[in-house]
Design a protein around this motif. Structure first.
Motif, PDB file in Angstrom:
ATOM      1  N   TRP A  15      36.719  52.646  51.994  1.00 22.07           N
ATOM      2  CA  TRP A  15      36.359  52.283  50.629  1.00 22.07           C
ATOM      3  C   TRP A  15      35.191  51.310  50.645  1.00 22.07           C
ATOM      4  O   TRP A  15      35.056  50.513  51.584  1.00 22.07           O
ATOM      5  N   PRO A  16      34.367  51.336  49.608  1.00 21.90           N
ATOM      6  CA  PRO A  16      33.398  50.238  49.458  1.00 21.90           C
ATOM      7  C   PRO A  16      34.148  48.907  49.408  1.00 21.90           C
ATOM      8  O   PRO A  16      35.258  48.835  48.874  1.00 21.90           O
ATOM      9  N   THR A  17      33.560  47.873  49.950  1.00 24.76           N
ATOM     10  CA  THR A  17      34.248  46.592  50.067  1.00 24.76           C
ATOM     11  C   THR A  17      34.681  46.054  48.707  1.00 24.76           C
ATOM     12  O   THR A  17      35.772  45.504  48.569  1.00 24.76           O
ATOM     13  N   LYS A  18      33.831  46.191  47.699  1.00 25.42           N
ATOM     14  CA  LYS A  18      34.205  45.690  46.369  1.00 25.42           C
ATOM     15  C   LYS A  18      35.478  46.371  45.869  1.00 25.42           C
ATOM     16  O   LYS A  18      36.396  45.697  45.368  1.00 25.42           O
ATOM     17  N   ALA A  19      35.566  47.678  46.032  1.00 28.84           N
ATOM     18  CA  ALA A  19      36.751  48.404  45.579  1.00 28.84           C
ATOM     19  C   ALA A  19      37.985  47.977  46.366  1.00 28.84           C
ATOM     20  O   ALA A  19      39.074  47.815  45.802  1.00 28.84           O
ATOM     21  N   ALA A  20      37.820  47.777  47.666  1.00 24.87           N
ATOM     22  CA  ALA A  20      38.945  47.360  48.506  1.00 24.87           C
ATOM     23  C   ALA A  20      39.463  45.991  48.101  1.00 24.87           C
ATOM     24  O   ALA A  20      40.681  45.768  48.007  1.00 24.87           O
ATOM     25  N   MET A  21      38.553  45.060  47.835  1.00 21.48           N
ATOM     26  CA  MET A  21      38.973  43.709  47.491  1.00 21.48           C
ATOM     27  C   MET A  21      39.526  43.633  46.058  1.00 21.48           C
ATOM     28  O   MET A  21      40.434  42.837  45.781  1.00 21.48           O
ATOM     29  N   ARG A  22      39.009  44.462  45.177  1.00 22.59           N
ATOM     30  CA  ARG A  22      39.587  44.516  43.831  1.00 22.59           C
ATOM     31  C   ARG A  22      41.033  45.006  43.908  1.00 22.59           C
ATOM     32  O   ARG A  22      41.915  44.506  43.195  1.00 22.59           O
ATOM     33  N   GLN A  23      41.283  45.976  44.794  1.00 20.99           N
ATOM     34  CA  GLN A  23      42.643  46.489  44.966  1.00 20.99           C
ATOM     35  C   GLN A  23      43.574  45.415  45.529  1.00 20.99           C
ATOM     36  O   GLN A  23      44.734  45.308  45.125  1.00 20.99           O
ATOM     37  N   VAL A  24      43.063  44.610  46.463  1.00 24.50           N
ATOM     38  CA  VAL A  24      43.875  43.538  47.044  1.00 24.50           C
ATOM     39  C   VAL A  24      44.432  42.637  45.942  1.00 24.50           C
ATOM     40  O   VAL A  24      45.623  42.299  45.933  1.00 24.50           O
ATOM     41  N   TYR A  25      43.571  42.248  45.003  1.00 22.22           N
ATOM     42  CA  TYR A  25      44.020  41.359  43.928  1.00 22.22           C
ATOM     43  C   TYR A  25      44.851  42.104  42.891  1.00 22.22           C
ATOM     44  O   TYR A  25      45.861  41.577  42.413  1.00 22.22           O
ATOM     45  N   ALA A  26      44.451  43.321  42.549  1.00 23.92           N
ATOM     46  CA  ALA A  26      45.179  44.078  41.526  1.00 23.92           C
ATOM     47  C   ALA A  26      46.602  44.399  41.981  1.00 23.92           C
ATOM     48  O   ALA A  26      47.544  44.372  41.171  1.00 23.92           O
ATOM     49  N   MET A  27      46.780  44.682  43.262  1.00 24.70           N
ATOM     50  CA  MET A  27      48.100  45.041  43.800  1.00 24.70           C
ATOM     51  C   MET A  27      48.797  43.861  44.469  1.00 24.70           C
ATOM     52  O   MET A  27      49.867  44.033  45.058  1.00 24.70           O
ATOM     53  N   GLN A  28      48.187  42.688  44.391  1.00 24.44           N
ATOM     54  CA  GLN A  28      48.771  41.463  44.938  1.00 24.44           C
ATOM     55  C   GLN A  28      49.160  41.629  46.410  1.00 24.44           C
ATOM     56  O   GLN A  28      50.246  41.244  46.843  1.00 24.44           O
ATOM     57  N   LEU A  29      48.226  42.192  47.172  1.00 25.09           N
ATOM     58  CA  LEU A  29      48.496  42.476  48.578  1.00 25.09           C
ATOM     59  C   LEU A  29      48.549  41.223  49.436  1.00 25.09           C
ATOM     60  O   LEU A  29      49.037  41.266  50.569  1.00 25.09           O
ATOM     61  N   TRP A  30      48.035  40.112  48.931  1.00 27.88           N
ATOM     62  CA  TRP A  30      48.126  38.827  49.642  1.00 27.88           C
ATOM     63  C   TRP A  30      49.237  37.956  49.065  1.00 27.88           C
ATOM     64  O   TRP A  30      49.323  36.775  49.382  1.00 27.88           O
ATOM     65  N   GLY A  31      50.078  38.541  48.203  1.00 26.84           N
ATOM     66  CA  GLY A  31      51.178  37.792  47.615  1.00 26.84           C
ATOM     67  C   GLY A  31      50.933  37.461  46.159  1.00 26.84           C
ATOM     68  O   GLY A  31      49.985  37.942  45.536  1.00 26.84           O
ATOM     69  N   ASN A  32      51.821  36.631  45.625  1.00 23.62           N
ATOM     70  CA  ASN A  32      51.776  36.329  44.191  1.00 23.62           C
ATOM     71  C   ASN A  32      52.403  34.966  43.939  1.00 23.62           C
ATOM     72  O   ASN A  32      53.443  34.641  44.498  1.00 23.62           O
ATOM     73  N   ASN A  33      51.745  34.162  43.128  1.00 24.97           N
ATOM     74  CA  ASN A  33      52.333  32.878  42.728  1.00 24.97           C
ATOM     75  C   ASN A  33      52.358  32.750  41.205  1.00 24.97           C
ATOM     76  O   ASN A  33      52.194  31.680  40.650  1.00 24.97           O
ATOM     77  N   ASN A  34      52.539  33.898  40.560  1.00 23.91           N
ATOM     78  CA  ASN A  34      52.640  33.962  39.099  1.00 23.91           C
ATOM     79  C   ASN A  34      51.362  33.556  38.387  1.00 23.91           C
ATOM     80  O   ASN A  34      51.390  33.047  37.258  1.00 23.91           O
ATOM     81  N   THR A  35      50.216  33.763  39.038  1.00 23.32           N
ATOM     82  CA  THR A  35      48.923  33.576  38.390  1.00 23.32           C
ATOM     83  C   THR A  35      48.183  34.909  38.402  1.00 23.32           C
ATOM     84  O   THR A  35      48.576  35.850  39.090  1.00 23.32           O
ATOM     85  N   ALA A  36      47.101  34.981  37.647  1.00 17.40           N
ATOM     86  CA  ALA A  36      46.361  36.238  37.542  1.00 17.40           C
ATOM     87  C   ALA A  36      45.757  36.656  38.882  1.00 17.40           C
ATOM     88  O   ALA A  36      45.646  37.854  39.183  1.00 17.40           O
ATOM     89  N   PHE A  37      45.346  35.676  39.702  1.00 20.38           N
ATOM     90  CA  PHE A  37      44.732  35.959  40.998  1.00 20.38           C
ATOM     91  C   PHE A  37      45.304  34.997  42.036  1.00 20.38           C
ATOM     92  O   PHE A  37      45.491  33.808  41.759  1.00 20.38           O
ATOM     93  N   TYR A  38      45.559  35.544  43.223  1.00 17.69           N
ATOM     94  CA  TYR A  38      46.148  34.743  44.297  1.00 17.69           C
ATOM     95  C   TYR A  38      45.517  35.147  45.617  1.00 17.69           C
ATOM     96  O   TYR A  38      45.557  36.320  45.999  1.00 17.69           O
TER      97      TYR A  38
END
Length: 225
Positions: A15-38
């Motif tokens: 994937w293009p890097t921008k698309a990959a990193m957008r997916q990371v945040y959209a799918m909370q692949l680095w976790g979640n602390n109940n904020t819009a971005f983590y």
């Protein structure tokens, strides 16, 4: 019909890097602390974050004339927000447009700006010091090489990377995205091939071992010619 052994293998197109990193945040692949971005534990674990902020604060405060800092890959800005007051001008950059939009709304200072840029492709803002905190570890060697070529415009580069403990083969290539080289028992060393970053001085300023996690978080200060 061709045999299976002669059938060309399909090459996975990353994937293009921008698309990959957008997916990371959209799918909370680095976790979640109940904020819009983590941006994951690397930006929120006190054992990692607090010593880093202390070391960076000491470095930035040591200049009589404060530095203009470019934070490349600023993420959710949980760390960068604590450094802004120690700089003349703080320019925070990330590739995810929604994240930058969120940061613009939630973090506002007179000397703070946010930009949405692909640091491997776009021109970088001008400044005295670059911060790259656990960013390059997610990028392919081709993208890292493009970025390294631009770092010579800065006097200082502060690089933080998640590295294996002990000896390792540096700079094994990966596909840009969520993962890092640690899964290949590798990590980035900018002064080694294929990057060969030429610097005047290299100094490790912080090392944090992670209980319960593999590897070690190392921060290195480079003084550029």
């Amino acid at each position: 019909m061709p045999s299976k052994s002669n059938t060309p293998k399909k090459i996975k197109t990353p994937w293009p890097t921008k698309a990959a990193m957008r997916q990371v945040y959209a799918m909370q692949l680095w976790g979640n602390n109940n904020t819009a971005f983590y941006s994951g534990i690397g930006s929120h674990n006190p054992k990692i974050v607090n010593p880093y902020i202390e070391v960076l604060t000491s470095f930035l405060s040591s200049f009589e004339d404060p530095l203009t800092v470019c934070d490349l890959g600023c993420g959710d800005f949980n760390v960068g927000r604590k450094l802004v007051k120690h700089t003349k001008h703080y320019i925070a950059v990330d590739i995810v447009p929604e994240l930058i939009g969120y940061n613009k709304q939630n973090f506002q200072e007179n000397n703070l700006e946010f930009y949405c840029l692909d640091i491997a492709k776009d021109d970088l803002p001008k400044g005295d010091c670059v911060i790259l905190r656990q960013v390059l570890q997610h990028l392919s060697n081709a993208e890292v090489k493009n970025i390294v070529a631009k770092l010579t415009c800065f006097k200082y580069v502060i690089l933080t990377e998640h590295l294996p403990v002990g000896e390792f083969v540096p700079n094994k290539d990966i596909i840009s995205g969520q993962g890092i080289r640690l899964k290949k028992q590798s990590g980035l060393k900018l002064t080694a091939p294929p990057f060969n970053f030429n610097v005047e001085e290299e100094k490790q300023i912080l090392s944090v071992a992670l209980d319960g996690f593999k590897g070690i978080i190392v921060t290195t200060l480079y003084r550029v010619f």
